[in-house]
Scaffold this active site. Structure first.
Site, PDB file in Angstrom:
ATOM      1  CG  ASP A 135      13.342 -16.755  14.920  1.00 16.19           C
ATOM      2  OD1 ASP A 135      12.268 -16.728  14.907  1.00 16.19           O
ATOM      3  OD2 ASP A 135      13.665 -17.698  14.698  1.00 16.19           O
ATOM      4  N   GLY A 161      11.019 -17.096  19.359  1.00 16.98           N
ATOM      5  CA  GLY A 161       9.937 -18.680  18.960  1.00 16.98           C
ATOM      6  C   GLY A 161       9.435 -18.925  19.854  1.00 16.98           C
ATOM      7  N   GLY A 167       2.959 -16.983   8.849  1.00 20.98           N
ATOM      8  CA  GLY A 167       4.098 -17.431   9.817  1.00 20.98           C
ATOM      9  C   GLY A 167       5.259 -16.623   9.842  1.00 20.98           C
ATOM     10  CG  ASP A 178       8.136 -19.024  12.335  1.00 26.20           C
ATOM     11  OD1 ASP A 178       7.268 -18.644  11.672  1.00 26.20           O
ATOM     12  OD2 ASP A 178       7.940 -20.166  12.376  1.00 26.20           O
ATOM     13  CB  THR A 180       7.638 -25.726  18.299  1.00 30.93           C
ATOM     14  OG1 THR A 180       8.358 -24.892  19.378  1.00 30.93           O
ATOM     15  CG2 THR A 180       6.335 -26.430  19.543  1.00 30.93           C
TER      16      THR A 180
END
Length: 243
Positions: free
Chosen positions: A6, A8, A89, A91, A115
């Site tokens: 993942d 990010g 997105g 994620d 974030t």
């Protein structure tokens, strides 16, 4: 074994799975670390999810290992109700797939605190219904400092639980605004969903999950590797399609 990655905004996380069990997980430092994982574990398939674009991992992957990237064209084990779906997105959808895997046939609200703070809903039939995106805790501190002349820069470490709502100094007022404001946002969203879905399961994940967990007044599950769990389920789904 499967390797899930993942990527990010601030760091890259990984987990090695043996079936549904995580063998090892952590922060992926660089490409050398990636190749070491491939050598150390009998990895047969890899999947990456990125908030941006990254092809370096695929270039470093041996041909005998199946490589998948979570793009809009990759088949998913859930349905998507989002317009256009290509802008969703990776994620966000991975975390919801993870929620559906852990709580099948349940309505799930996923709060991913990083974030940004995202709040996403996947229903009991396995359909992703959308959600909300708002600034994360650190982003709020940065914005208050950057876009004003005199407000000081505070940090996530300055938050110790929910501060007094009546800030008695500039610093305390900033902490109250950021922490309590975020709490009101999250609890307001949860209350709105719970008014419609009685059986709602609330899951909190992300780098700032521990802090955000202190803010919600509702019963919830704090699941550290939810996005990676979802990526593993997406990987398994695609590997089965190729058999």
């Amino acid at each position: 074994m499967n390797l899930t990655i993942d990527i990010g905004n601030t760091r890259t996380k990984y987990a090695v799975f043996d079936g549904d069990s995580i063998v090892v997980s952590g922060i992926l430092e660089n490409l050398e670390h990636y190749t070491q994982l491939l050598k150390k574990h009998p990895i047969t398939a890899v999947i990456t999810s990125s908030v941006g674009q990254n092809t370096d991992f695929q270039l470093q992957t041996p041909k005998n290992i199946h490589f998948h990237s979570l793009t809009p064209s990759l088949p998913l084990p859930v349905s998507i109700d989002y317009q256009p779906p290509t802008t969703l997105g990776a994620d966000r959808i991975a975390a919801c797939v993870g929620a559906a895997a852990i709580f099948p046939s349940r309505n799930c609200l996923v709060i991913d605190a990083g974030t940004c703070i995202t709040i996403d809903f996947i229903d009991s039939k396995g359909t992703y219904r959308g959600g909300a995106i708002m600034p994360g805790l650190s982003m709020k501190f940065e914005a208050l400092h950057t876009f004003t002349e005199k407000l000081p820069l505070l940090h996530l470490s300055d938050i110790c639980g929910l501060p007094d709502k009546n800030g008695k100094s500039t610093e305390q007022s900033i902490l109250s605004g950021v922490a309590n404001g975020t709490a009101f946002e999250i609890n307001g969203f949860v209350n709105a969903y719970k008014s419609t879905f009685d059986d709602l399961r609330i899951l909190i994940t992300g780098g700032d999950a521990a802090k955000v967990s202190e803010f919600t007044v509702h019963s919830h599950s704090h699941i550290k590797d939810l996005t990676l769990i979802g990526l593993n389920k997406i990987l398994e789904y695609n590997e089965k399609q190729n058999i």
